[in-house]
Design a protein around this motif. Structure first.
Motif, mmCIF file in Angstrom:
data_model
loop_
_atom_site.group_PDB
_atom_site.id
_atom_site.type_symbol
_atom_site.label_atom_id
_atom_site.label_comp_id
_atom_site.label_asym_id
_atom_site.label_seq_id
_atom_site.Cartn_x
_atom_site.Cartn_y
_atom_site.Cartn_z
ATOM 1 N N GLY A 1 44.976 -6.284 -2.231
ATOM 2 C CA GLY A 1 45.004 -4.852 -2.502
ATOM 3 C C GLY A 1 44.828 -4.066 -1.217
ATOM 4 N N ASP A 2 44.596 -2.753 -1.360
ATOM 5 C CA ASP A 2 44.416 -1.913 -0.175
ATOM 6 C C ASP A 2 42.926 -1.682 0.059
ATOM 7 N N SER A 3 42.577 -0.558 0.665
ATOM 8 C CA SER A 3 41.180 -0.327 1.056
ATOM 9 C C SER A 3 40.246 -0.197 -0.146
ATOM 10 N N GLN A 4 40.770 0.002 -1.354
ATOM 11 C CA GLN A 4 39.902 0.086 -2.528
ATOM 12 C C GLN A 4 39.202 -1.236 -2.815
ATOM 13 N N LEU A 5 39.695 -2.333 -2.220
ATOM 14 C CA LEU A 5 39.067 -3.634 -2.407
ATOM 15 C C LEU A 5 38.049 -3.946 -1.315
ATOM 16 N N GLU A 6 37.993 -3.129 -0.271
ATOM 17 C CA GLU A 6 37.112 -3.433 0.855
ATOM 18 C C GLU A 6 35.658 -3.567 0.404
ATOM 19 N N GLY A 7 34.947 -4.471 1.052
ATOM 20 C CA GLY A 7 33.566 -4.717 0.672
ATOM 21 C C GLY A 7 33.426 -5.598 -0.553
ATOM 22 N N ASP A 8 34.537 -6.173 -1.033
ATOM 23 C CA ASP A 8 34.558 -7.036 -2.217
ATOM 24 C C ASP A 8 34.448 -6.232 -3.509
ATOM 25 N N ARG A 9 34.749 -4.933 -3.435
ATOM 26 C CA ARG A 9 34.721 -4.109 -4.646
ATOM 27 C C ARG A 9 35.742 -4.623 -5.654
ATOM 28 N N LEU B 1 35.836 -12.940 20.637
ATOM 29 C CA LEU B 1 36.991 -13.208 19.788
ATOM 30 C C LEU B 1 37.883 -11.979 19.720
ATOM 31 N N ALA B 2 39.143 -12.144 20.041
ATOM 32 C CA ALA B 2 40.109 -11.080 19.809
ATOM 33 C C ALA B 2 40.646 -11.242 18.389
ATOM 34 N N THR B 3 41.058 -10.126 17.779
ATOM 35 C CA THR B 3 41.583 -10.180 16.419
ATOM 36 C C THR B 3 42.886 -9.396 16.323
ATOM 37 N N ALA B 4 43.658 -9.698 15.297
ATOM 38 C CA ALA B 4 44.885 -8.954 15.006
ATOM 39 C C ALA B 4 45.095 -8.981 13.504
ATOM 40 N N SER B 5 45.697 -7.928 12.970
ATOM 41 C CA SER B 5 45.985 -7.876 11.542
ATOM 42 C C SER B 5 47.365 -7.305 11.308
ATOM 43 N N VAL B 6 48.007 -7.774 10.265
ATOM 44 C CA VAL B 6 49.357 -7.330 9.953
ATOM 45 C C VAL B 6 49.363 -5.879 9.488
ATOM 46 N N PHE B 7 48.185 -5.375 9.034
ATOM 47 C CA PHE B 7 48.097 -4.019 8.507
ATOM 48 C C PHE B 7 47.463 -3.043 9.491
ATOM 49 N N ALA B 8 47.234 -3.480 10.746
ATOM 50 C CA ALA B 8 46.687 -2.569 11.752
ATOM 51 C C ALA B 8 47.725 -1.516 12.119
ATOM 52 N N PRO B 9 47.277 -0.292 12.458
ATOM 53 C CA PRO B 9 48.234 0.780 12.795
ATOM 54 C C PRO B 9 49.191 0.401 13.917
ATOM 55 N N GLU B 10 48.674 -0.340 14.921
ATOM 56 C CA GLU B 10 49.534 -0.692 16.050
ATOM 57 C C GLU B 10 50.439 -1.877 15.728
ATOM 58 N N GLY B 11 50.011 -2.716 14.736
ATOM 59 C CA GLY B 11 50.830 -3.864 14.349
ATOM 60 C C GLY B 11 50.933 -4.886 15.457
ATOM 61 N N ASP C 1 39.406 -15.028 -4.117
ATOM 62 C CA ASP C 1 39.386 -14.451 -2.785
ATOM 63 C C ASP C 1 39.666 -12.955 -2.835
ATOM 64 N N ASN C 2 38.979 -12.215 -1.970
ATOM 65 C CA ASN C 2 39.158 -10.776 -1.835
ATOM 66 C C ASN C 2 39.927 -10.503 -0.541
ATOM 67 N N VAL C 3 41.132 -9.943 -0.652
ATOM 68 C CA VAL C 3 41.965 -9.708 0.526
ATOM 69 C C VAL C 3 42.384 -8.222 0.583
ATOM 70 N N PRO C 4 41.541 -7.369 1.177
ATOM 71 C CA PRO C 4 41.894 -5.952 1.312
ATOM 72 C C PRO C 4 42.731 -5.702 2.561
ATOM 73 N N MET C 5 43.719 -4.843 2.428
ATOM 74 C CA MET C 5 44.554 -4.476 3.560
ATOM 75 C C MET C 5 44.598 -2.957 3.639
ATOM 76 N N ARG C 6 43.790 -2.401 4.507
ATOM 77 C CA ARG C 6 43.599 -0.955 4.562
ATOM 78 C C ARG C 6 44.935 -0.230 4.806
ATOM 79 N N GLY C 7 45.177 0.800 3.977
ATOM 80 C CA GLY C 7 46.381 1.604 4.139
ATOM 81 C C GLY C 7 47.626 0.980 3.560
ATOM 82 N N CYS C 8 47.473 -0.128 2.833
ATOM 83 C CA CYS C 8 48.660 -0.846 2.315
ATOM 84 C C CYS C 8 48.817 -0.658 0.821
ATOM 85 N N SER C 9 48.565 0.555 0.312
ATOM 86 C CA SER C 9 48.758 0.786 -1.128
ATOM 87 C C SER C 9 50.222 0.664 -1.501
#
Length: 244
Positions: A72-80, A120-130, A236-244
């Motif tokens: 889901g999107d940011s509504q799932l963040e925090g395991d909600r 640790l460096a990180t990257a996400s498919v849903f980051a603004p910069e991609g 599993d809880n997989v939130p992707m911020r901004g990906c509604s």
């Protein structure tokens, strides 16, 4: 002899008739919702048996591992939401643990406390910069780049004894094409030789744990760590911020 039937008062009869009328009205409302509502669940080809295999897996969950991923999107963040559904399923059909967690949390979880030490460096498919991972983000859409040593600690939040607070298996999901990966968990060390593709390092325990530390050494892409049981539901809880 035949026992006399208890007398039913007119008030009781009226109450029974009212309850039956209300039941039929509620049933009609449910059927109307499931058949015509714009927000109803849609089954492929209106096949109401679509989830039969899932229910069969639930029935066999005392000897079968059932994996469910809630994207889901940011509504799932925090395991909600996922937290509540997971607890209900694990209480109903069995299972334990919070499931798949990223090595580096972007938002603190209500279910599992977590800390990470190491560069640790990180990257996400849903980051603004991609970008940043060459298209390889893993099942959570995010990756941590290990180059050296990092230690992850996990512990349950809150004092409530939930099944999701305990686990008897820990699995690191990784890819290490160019160098060896060493993982130490609860005093045991396992080594993964270099290789491509999503790979697993798994630790199993006779007794369930509530808290654990993992030390990872090497060069690898870490796609997450799974805390679960050998049987029952892993959710599993997989939130992707901004990906509604």
């Amino acid at each position: 002899s035949v026992a006399a039937m208890p007398e039913v008062s007119a008030e009781d009869l009226l109450a029974q008739q009212l309850a039956e009328t209300q039941r039929k009205e509620k049933e009609s409302q449910y059927l109307d919702f499931f058949n015509t509502s714009d927000i109803r669940f849609y089954m492929p080809d209106d096949d109401l048996t679509f989830f039969d295999d899932l229910f069969a897996a639930f029935d066999a969950a005392d000897s079968t591992h059932v994996g469910i991923v809630h994207y889901g999107d940011s509504q799932l963040e925090g395991d909600r939401m996922t937290k509540t559904i997971r607890e209900m399923l694990q209480d109903s059909v069995g299972g334990m643990g919070p499931g798949l967690l990223p090595l580096v949390q972007t938002v603190s979880s209500m279910t599992e406390g977590q800390s990470i030490n190491g560069a640790l460096a990180t990257a996400s498919v849903f980051a603004p910069e991609g970008g940043g991972a060459g298209g390889k983000y893993g099942p959570m859409g995010q990756v941590a780049f290990l180059d050296g040593t990092a230690t992850m600690s996990a512990w349950p939040r809150g004092k409530t004894a939930k099944r999701s607070n305990k686990f008897n298996r820990v699995t690191v999901l990784a890819e290490n094409p160019s160098a060896e990966l060493s993982v130490t968990c609860h005093g045991e060390t396992k080594t993964l030789d270099p290789g491509s593709g999503l790979r697993r390092v798994t630790f199993s325990f006779a007794d369930s744990l509530e808290r654990v530390s993992l030390t990872l050494t090497g060069t690898a892409n870490i796609y997450g760590v799974v805390f679960d049981g050998k049987h029952g539901v892993q959710m599993d809880n997989v939130p992707m911020r901004g990906c509604s």
